[in-house]
Design a protein around this motif. Structure first.
Motif, PDB file in Angstrom:
ATOM      1  N   GLY A  64       0.821  -1.195   0.000  1.00 14.04           N
ATOM      2  CA  GLY A  64       0.000   0.000   0.000  1.00 14.04           C
ATOM      3  C   GLY A  64       0.860   1.252   0.000  1.00 14.04           C
ATOM      4  N   PHE A  99       3.244   9.002  -5.552  1.00 10.55           N
ATOM      5  CA  PHE A  99       1.976   9.704  -5.783  1.00 10.55           C
ATOM      6  C   PHE A  99       1.936  10.967  -4.943  1.00 10.55           C
ATOM      7  CE2 PHE A  99      -0.403   6.485  -8.032  1.00 10.55           C
ATOM      8  CZ  PHE A  99       0.125   5.283  -7.588  1.00 10.55           C
ATOM      9  N   GLY A 129      -3.160  11.438  -7.947  1.00  9.55           N
ATOM     10  CA  GLY A 129      -2.829  11.416  -9.348  1.00  9.55           C
ATOM     11  C   GLY A 129      -2.487  10.007  -9.787  1.00  9.55           C
ATOM     12  N   LYS A 130      -2.003   9.868 -11.029  1.00 11.91           N
ATOM     13  CA  LYS A 130      -1.732   8.549 -11.581  1.00 11.91           C
ATOM     14  C   LYS A 130      -0.453   7.932 -11.050  1.00 11.91           C
ATOM     15  CE  LYS A 130      -4.236   8.959 -15.950  1.00 11.91           C
ATOM     16  NZ  LYS A 130      -4.116   8.851 -17.424  1.00 11.91           N
ATOM     17  N   TYR A 166     -10.384   2.701  -0.865  1.00 10.67           N
ATOM     18  CA  TYR A 166      -9.955   3.186  -2.169  1.00 10.67           C
ATOM     19  C   TYR A 166      -9.827   1.999  -3.125  1.00 10.67           C
ATOM     20  CZ  TYR A 166      -8.676   7.666  -0.081  1.00 10.67           C
ATOM     21  OH  TYR A 166      -8.712   8.881   0.556  1.00 10.67           O
ATOM     22  N   GLN A 198      -7.721   0.875  -6.521  1.00  9.81           N
ATOM     23  CA  GLN A 198      -6.578   1.236  -7.339  1.00  9.81           C
ATOM     24  C   GLN A 198      -6.454   0.275  -8.507  1.00  9.81           C
ATOM     25  OE1 GLN A 198      -2.702   1.164  -5.424  1.00  9.81           O
ATOM     26  NE2 GLN A 198      -1.878   2.657  -6.883  1.00  9.81           N
ATOM     27  N   GLY A 237      -3.678   5.822  -9.896  1.00  9.32           N
ATOM     28  CA  GLY A 237      -3.682   6.206  -8.495  1.00  9.32           C
ATOM     29  C   GLY A 237      -4.953   5.717  -7.816  1.00  9.32           C
ATOM     30  N   PRO A 238      -4.922   5.607  -6.512  1.00 13.13           N
ATOM     31  CA  PRO A 238      -6.126   5.168  -5.780  1.00 13.13           C
ATOM     32  C   PRO A 238      -7.288   6.139  -5.983  1.00 13.13           C
ATOM     33  CG  PRO A 238      -4.172   5.029  -4.385  1.00 13.13           C
ATOM     34  CD  PRO A 238      -3.767   5.787  -5.613  1.00 13.13           C
ATOM     35  N   PHE A 262     -11.060   7.233  -4.429  1.00 12.33           N
ATOM     36  CA  PHE A 262     -11.851   7.179  -3.197  1.00 12.33           C
ATOM     37  C   PHE A 262     -13.206   6.526  -3.442  1.00 12.33           C
ATOM     38  CE2 PHE A 262     -13.090   8.640   0.939  1.00 12.33           C
ATOM     39  CZ  PHE A 262     -14.411   9.039   0.841  1.00 12.33           C
ATOM     40  N   LEU A 317      -6.729  -3.379  -6.952  1.00 15.21           N
ATOM     41  CA  LEU A 317      -6.227  -3.446  -5.582  1.00 15.21           C
ATOM     42  C   LEU A 317      -7.137  -2.567  -4.732  1.00 15.21           C
ATOM     43  CD1 LEU A 317      -3.905  -4.382  -3.652  1.00 15.21           C
ATOM     44  CD2 LEU A 317      -2.771  -2.210  -4.192  1.00 15.21           C
ATOM     45  N   LEU A 363      -7.723  -0.754  -1.299  1.00 19.01           N
ATOM     46  CA  LEU A 363      -6.939  -0.247  -0.182  1.00 19.01           C
ATOM     47  C   LEU A 363      -7.840   0.317   0.900  1.00 19.01           C
ATOM     48  CD1 LEU A 363      -4.299   1.640  -2.324  1.00 19.01           C
ATOM     49  CD2 LEU A 363      -3.797  -0.325  -0.888  1.00 19.01           C
ATOM     50  N   PHE A 419      -2.260   3.672   5.226  1.00 18.07           N
ATOM     51  CA  PHE A 419      -2.826   2.669   4.326  1.00 18.07           C
ATOM     52  C   PHE A 419      -2.407   1.259   4.718  1.00 18.07           C
ATOM     53  CE2 PHE A 419      -4.894   4.793   0.803  1.00 18.07           C
ATOM     54  CZ  PHE A 419      -4.454   6.093   0.936  1.00 18.07           C
ATOM     55  N   GLY A 420      -3.297   0.309   4.434  1.00 16.68           N
ATOM     56  CA  GLY A 420      -2.941  -1.091   4.503  1.00 16.68           C
ATOM     57  C   GLY A 420      -2.300  -1.525   3.195  1.00 16.68           C
ATOM     58  N   SER A 421      -1.927  -2.794   3.124  1.00 13.66           N
ATOM     59  CA  SER A 421      -1.271  -3.305   1.917  1.00 13.66           C
ATOM     60  C   SER A 421      -2.253  -3.690   0.826  1.00 13.66           C
ATOM     61  CB  SER A 421      -0.400  -4.508   2.262  1.00 13.66           C
ATOM     62  OG  SER A 421       0.700  -4.093   3.055  1.00 13.66           O
TER      63      SER A 421
END
Lengths: 111, 116
Positions: free
Chosen positions: A43, A89, A102-103, B35, B37, B42-43, B45, B88, B90, B107-109
């Protein structure tokens, strides 16, 4: 909605050199920004943050710069190491503890 | 001090099925956010829970739902899985009232969900 974006998808840097990662944001109401590092299979990991009433903040080997005039954020990594290879990020908090990402920008450190 | 823990780590489901993902927040945190991903992105929400209620929601359909328990742990449920739900997932925990100005967003993994 408004979002955070990164300019460069991949940055290759020689070990020992400094790295700079850039990020543009569009929400002028955002008051808090965070840089995260994400390694494969993990993460996002907190690196450094900055509030909108600051221009610069330093951590261990990292510095974040915030330019509110042009809505630009950057992360500087000093003396880049192989362990710095990851996706980076930037994220903004537009309010209510909700982050917009962002990406991402891949950093590859060349030994 | 355990950070954010998520289970399972990997999951494979068939299109149309339902899935439940679980998250235990960092000790001392009272807010859980989820989230999604996608690969190379990017993640994004999904939603946020505080005091066992959904407080905020991102641009996700009603197929995505959640729950927060009295011990602050949380579940994310996705119904009628689509191939595009592969991602993924999160979980992040934080404080609804930040210490000074640092929210402690951790965050977790993640749980890697594959829909086939």
């Amino acid at each position: 909605g408004e979002s955070v974006g990164l300019h460069l998808p991949t940055l290759s840097v020689q070990e020992g050199d400094n790295s700079i990662i850039n990020c543009a944001y569009s929400n002028s109401a955002s008051d808090y920004f965070i840089w995260y590092k994400q390694e494969s299979g993990k993460g996002p990991q907190f690196i450094i943050d900055i509030r909108s009433n600051m221009d610069k903040r330093q951590g261990q080997r990292v510095t974040v710069l915030l330019n509110k005039t042009v809505k630009h954020l950057s992360l500087q990594i000093a003396a880049t190491q192989p362990g710095d290879s990851a996706v980076y990020f930037c994220a903004e908090n537009g309010g209510n503890n909700r982050l917009a990402f962002g990406k991402g920008n891949q950093v590859v450190v060349i030994p | 001090d355990a950070g954010v823990t998520q289970s399972p780590t990997h999951l494979i489901k068939t299109r149309g099925q339902q899935v439940t993902l679980r998250c235990s927040p960092k000790s001392g945190h009272d807010t859980v956010s989820w989230y999604q991903q996608a690969l190379g992105q990017g993640p994004q929400f999904i939603f946020q829970y505080y005091e066992e209620e959904e407080r905020q929601r991102g641009n996700f359909p009603d197929r995505f739902s959640g729950h927060q328990f009295p011990n602050y742990s949380s579940e994310l449920n996705v119904n009628a899985l689509l191939l595009g739900d592969s991602a993924l997932y999160l979980c992040a925990s934080s404080l609804v009232r930040p210490s000074r100005w640092h929210y402690g967003y951790t965050f977790g993994s993640g749980t890697r969900l594959t829909v086939v």
